[in-house]
Design a protein around this motif. Structure first.
Motif, short mmCIF file in Angstrom:
data_model
loop_
_atom_site.label_atom_id
_atom_site.label_comp_id
_atom_site.label_asym_id
_atom_site.label_seq_id
_atom_site.Cartn_x
_atom_site.Cartn_y
_atom_site.Cartn_z
N ARG A 252 -1.78 13.08 -7.31
CA ARG A 252 -0.95 11.94 -6.91
C ARG A 252 0.34 11.86 -7.72
NH1 ARG A 252 -1.85 7.12 -4.22
NH2 ARG A 252 -4.00 7.65 -3.90
N ASP B 75 6.10 5.63 0.79
CA ASP B 75 4.79 5.95 1.37
C ASP B 75 4.90 7.12 2.34
OD1 ASP B 75 1.93 5.45 1.87
OD2 ASP B 75 2.62 4.74 3.84
N GLN C 217 0.85 -1.19 0.00
CA GLN C 217 0.00 0.00 0.00
C GLN C 217 0.89 1.24 0.00
OE1 GLN C 217 -3.59 0.39 0.69
NE2 GLN C 217 -3.80 -1.76 0.11
N ILE C 218 0.62 2.14 -0.92
CA ILE C 218 1.30 3.43 -0.95
C ILE C 218 0.22 4.50 -1.02
CG2 ILE C 218 2.91 4.95 -2.16
CD1 ILE C 218 4.30 2.43 -3.23
N MET C 219 0.19 5.34 -0.04
CA MET C 219 -0.82 6.40 0.07
C MET C 219 -2.23 5.84 -0.10
SD MET C 219 0.26 10.15 -1.43
CE MET C 219 -1.14 10.26 -2.48
N CYS D 193 3.09 10.66 1.75
CA CYS D 193 2.08 11.11 2.72
C CYS D 193 2.46 12.44 3.35
CB CYS D 193 1.88 10.04 3.79
SG CYS D 193 0.99 8.58 3.19
N VAL E 19 9.23 0.60 0.15
CA VAL E 19 7.83 1.01 0.05
C VAL E 19 7.47 1.91 1.24
CG1 VAL E 19 5.44 0.17 0.23
CG2 VAL E 19 7.04 -0.92 -1.35
N GLU E 20 7.94 1.57 2.43
CA GLU E 20 7.66 2.40 3.61
C GLU E 20 8.23 3.80 3.44
OE1 GLU E 20 8.79 0.55 7.31
OE2 GLU E 20 7.85 -1.34 6.71
#
Length: 110
Positions: free
Chosen positions: A48, A33, A7-9, A37, A29-30
């Motif tokens: 986006r 993200d 999951q990203i945003m 964010c 990914v963290e």
């Protein structure tokens, strides 16, 4: 190649991941993200794709700064004895060798 869902945003992505690379990919990914964010939450950018570009630029800038700092930091060198006339030459040769080792494999300098 393994596929993992991330999951990203708030949006799901299915990413290919090489064997043994899942932890590294999840860490990347963290970072992405968190960077996206942070930009979104600042409220100045809504699109986006623009958020993604700004986050990418911020992460690339941070990486370049870290690499420049690593190149600028002096490599630790064991103290050479200081007795005798040839010691200064030996120490200089040792420092040059350490510098060559530190720069080995770099295709460019920052």
């Amino acid at each position: 190649m393994k596929q993992i869902e991330v999951q990203i945003m708030g949006q799901s992505y299915l990413l290919g991941c090489p064997d043994g690379g899942e932890a590294q990919l999840r860490e990347a990914v963290e970072r992405v993200d968190a960077a996206m964010c942070k930009i979104r939450d600042a409220g100045k950018v809504k699109a986006r794709d623009r958020i993604a570009v700004l986050a990418s630029l911020n992460l690339a800038f941070d990486l370049a700064a870290q690499q420049a700092a690593a190149l600028a930091a002096p490599a630790p060198v064991a103290a050479a004895p200081t007795t005798g006339g040839g010691d200064a030459d030996a120490r200089a040769a040792q420092l040059i060798q350490k510098l060559d080792q530190a720069l080995a494999g770099d295709d460019h300098l920052l």
